[in-house]
Design an enzyme around this catalytic site. Sequence first.
Site, PDB file in Angstrom:
ATOM      1  N   ARG A   1       0.840  -1.198   0.000  1.00 47.78           N
ATOM      2  CA  ARG A   1       0.000   0.000   0.000  1.00 47.78           C
ATOM      3  C   ARG A   1       0.876   1.249   0.000  1.00 47.78           C
ATOM      4  O   ARG A   1       1.022   1.914  -1.011  1.00 47.78           O
ATOM      5  CB  ARG A   1      -0.950  -0.016   1.197  1.00 47.78           C
ATOM      6  CG  ARG A   1      -2.165   0.916   1.039  1.00 47.78           C
ATOM      7  CD  ARG A   1      -1.884   2.377   1.359  1.00 47.78           C
ATOM      8  NE  ARG A   1      -1.476   2.597   2.730  1.00 47.78           N
ATOM      9  CZ  ARG A   1      -1.060   3.771   3.194  1.00 47.78           C
ATOM     10  NH1 ARG A   1      -0.979   4.815   2.385  1.00 47.78           N
ATOM     11  NH2 ARG A   1      -0.686   3.898   4.452  1.00 47.78           N
TER      12      ARG A   1
ATOM     13  N   GLU B   1      -3.610  10.987  10.153  1.00 49.52           N
ATOM     14  CA  GLU B   1      -2.700  11.545   9.158  1.00 49.52           C
ATOM     15  C   GLU B   1      -2.077  12.853   9.649  1.00 49.52           C
ATOM     16  O   GLU B   1      -2.755  13.705  10.224  1.00 49.52           O
ATOM     17  CB  GLU B   1      -3.446  11.786   7.849  1.00 49.52           C
ATOM     18  CG  GLU B   1      -2.537  12.232   6.706  1.00 49.52           C
ATOM     19  CD  GLU B   1      -3.294  12.516   5.421  1.00 49.52           C
ATOM     20  OE1 GLU B   1      -2.627  12.600   4.370  1.00 49.52           O
ATOM     21  OE2 GLU B   1      -4.525  12.659   5.470  1.00 49.52           O
TER      22      GLU B   1
END
Length: 505
Positions: free
Chosen positions: A14, A144
Site C-alpha cells: 500500500r 494523518e
Amino acid sequence: MTKRKIEIMDTTLRDGEQTSGVSFSISDKLTITQLLIEELQVDRVEIASARVSEGEFEAVKAVMEWAESNGYTEKIEVLSFVDNGVSIDWMVNAGVRVQNLLTKGSLNHLTYQLKKTPEQHFSEIAQVIKVSHDKNIETNVYLEDWSNGMRSSREYVLQYLDFLATQPIKRVLLPDTLGILTPSETFDFISLLRSKYPKLHFDFHAHNDYDLGTANVLEAVKAGANGLHLTVNGMGERAGNAPLASAVAVINDFLPEVEINLIESSIYKVSKLVETFSRVRIPANKPIVGDNVFTQTAGIHADGDNKKNLYFNDLLPERFGRKRKYALGKTSGKANIEKNLQELGLKLNDDDLKRVTQRVIELGDKKETVTQEDLPYIISDVLDSKLYEEKVVVESYVLTNSKGLRPSATISVCIEGKLIETNAQGDGQFDAFMNALSKVYDEKNLTLPKLIDYAVRIAPGSDSDALCETIITWETENKTFITRGLDSDQTVSAIKSAQKMLNII
C-alpha cells in the site's frame, strides 16, 4: 521475564507502492502477501487503498479469497476513507474484514484540507465506525499528519484521542507522514500518549525523509508503541518508509525486553523478490539486504576474521539467509585470497599465494572486477608464468578495426633486450597481431609455432566486464603445448597467451 509483544504490519503493497514508478500486478500482490505472512510471518499486511481502481479491487479480491481459505482474513488490511460509506461498500464487495480509516491527525490538515471543525470530523468518523461495525469490518484509525499535529496542535490531537477512546476501534495508527520527527520527539510524543491512554493500542508509522526512520522506530518501541508499520527495502513515497530489515534487526539486538514474531532468515529472500517485482534496485550498501553489506574488502579485515572473528558484529549474515564474502581487488591481502580459496576447496603454498595476491591487486588497480569464480583462472595464469624465464616482451601494440578496412596491428617487441617494431594486416585484430609477430620472427630467421586451437571462456555466471581466459594450443615440429592469457579484454588476453608462447619456444 515476560517479553512485550510488538506487532509488525507490513505496508509495502500500500504505502510502499507509492514509490515513484511502482505498480504491483494482481499476481505480484498475491505472491508478496503470501510470502510476508507465511515466510516472514509478519502479523498484518496492508495491501491496498479502497476505491483506487478496478485493478486494485481485483487484486484485493484475489488476496482475500486466498486469505479466507487459509484463515488469514484478520491479517489483511486496506486503507479506507471517510466518504459516506463508499469505501465500506468497496471493502465488503472485495471481502475485506479490516479497514485502516484515514482521518486528520493535525488541525492544519483538518482546517485547510477538509475545511471542517473537529466536531464535524469526529461525527463523520463515528458514523463510519458504526456502519463498519454493523458490516462486520474491524476498524483501525490513521491520524494523518499526527507528528505535525503533536508539534503544532497538540490540544486537537488529545481532543481527538479522547473521542477515539470512546469508539469500538482496535488500533490507533500514528504516522510521521512527512518524516519530520527526531528520535527524542518520537519518544516523548508516544510516551505522553501511552501514559494518557493506557488502554489504546498505538502503532507507529515512520517515514525516512531525514534518514531517521529506523532510529524513530527504536524510540517508538522504547516509549511503549504496540506496533510498527514497515516496508520491504524501505519502499515508499519520497525517501520511503522505515525499512523492515533494519527495524527488525535493531529491535532484536537492542531491545531484549521486546518480542517480534518475524523470521529473520527469510528477510533477504523476500527483499530480493520485492526488488524483482517492483523493479526498484536495492542500493549495494543498504543495511542487511544490500549486495555489499556482508563483504569484507580490506585484507586486514579478512585477516582479523581468521583470528577470532575480530571484525564480526552481531549482524551475522546467516541470520538473514546470507553468507559473508571477501572482496577481491586492490585492497585484497593474502587473507582475502585464502578465504575465497577455502570456499573453492583450493590451497596454495605461501609463495604461490603471494604471487596470486599480487596479480589480484594488479587487476584491481586497473579497476577490473575480480570474482571468486575468476580465481582458478588467475591461479592457472600465475602458475604458468613460473615455468619459463621471460626473455620476450610485447612492449606495446596498436590494434585497429574499421568498417571497410582490413584490421591492422602495429607492435613493438623486445627480444633479449633488442626492440623491434613492425605492422601487418589480418582477418581480425589477433590475426593481424600474429602476422606482425611473424614478420618480426622472419627477420630473425625463426619460425613461430602453428596455432591449432583457440578457446575463450569466462567464469560461469560472470557479467560482460568479467575476466576472460584465452587458451591457445600451439604446435611445432617436436611438440604440442598450451598457453593461457588472462584479461578483461578478449584480444588482450590472447596477446598475453601469445607472449607466453614466445618465451616457451
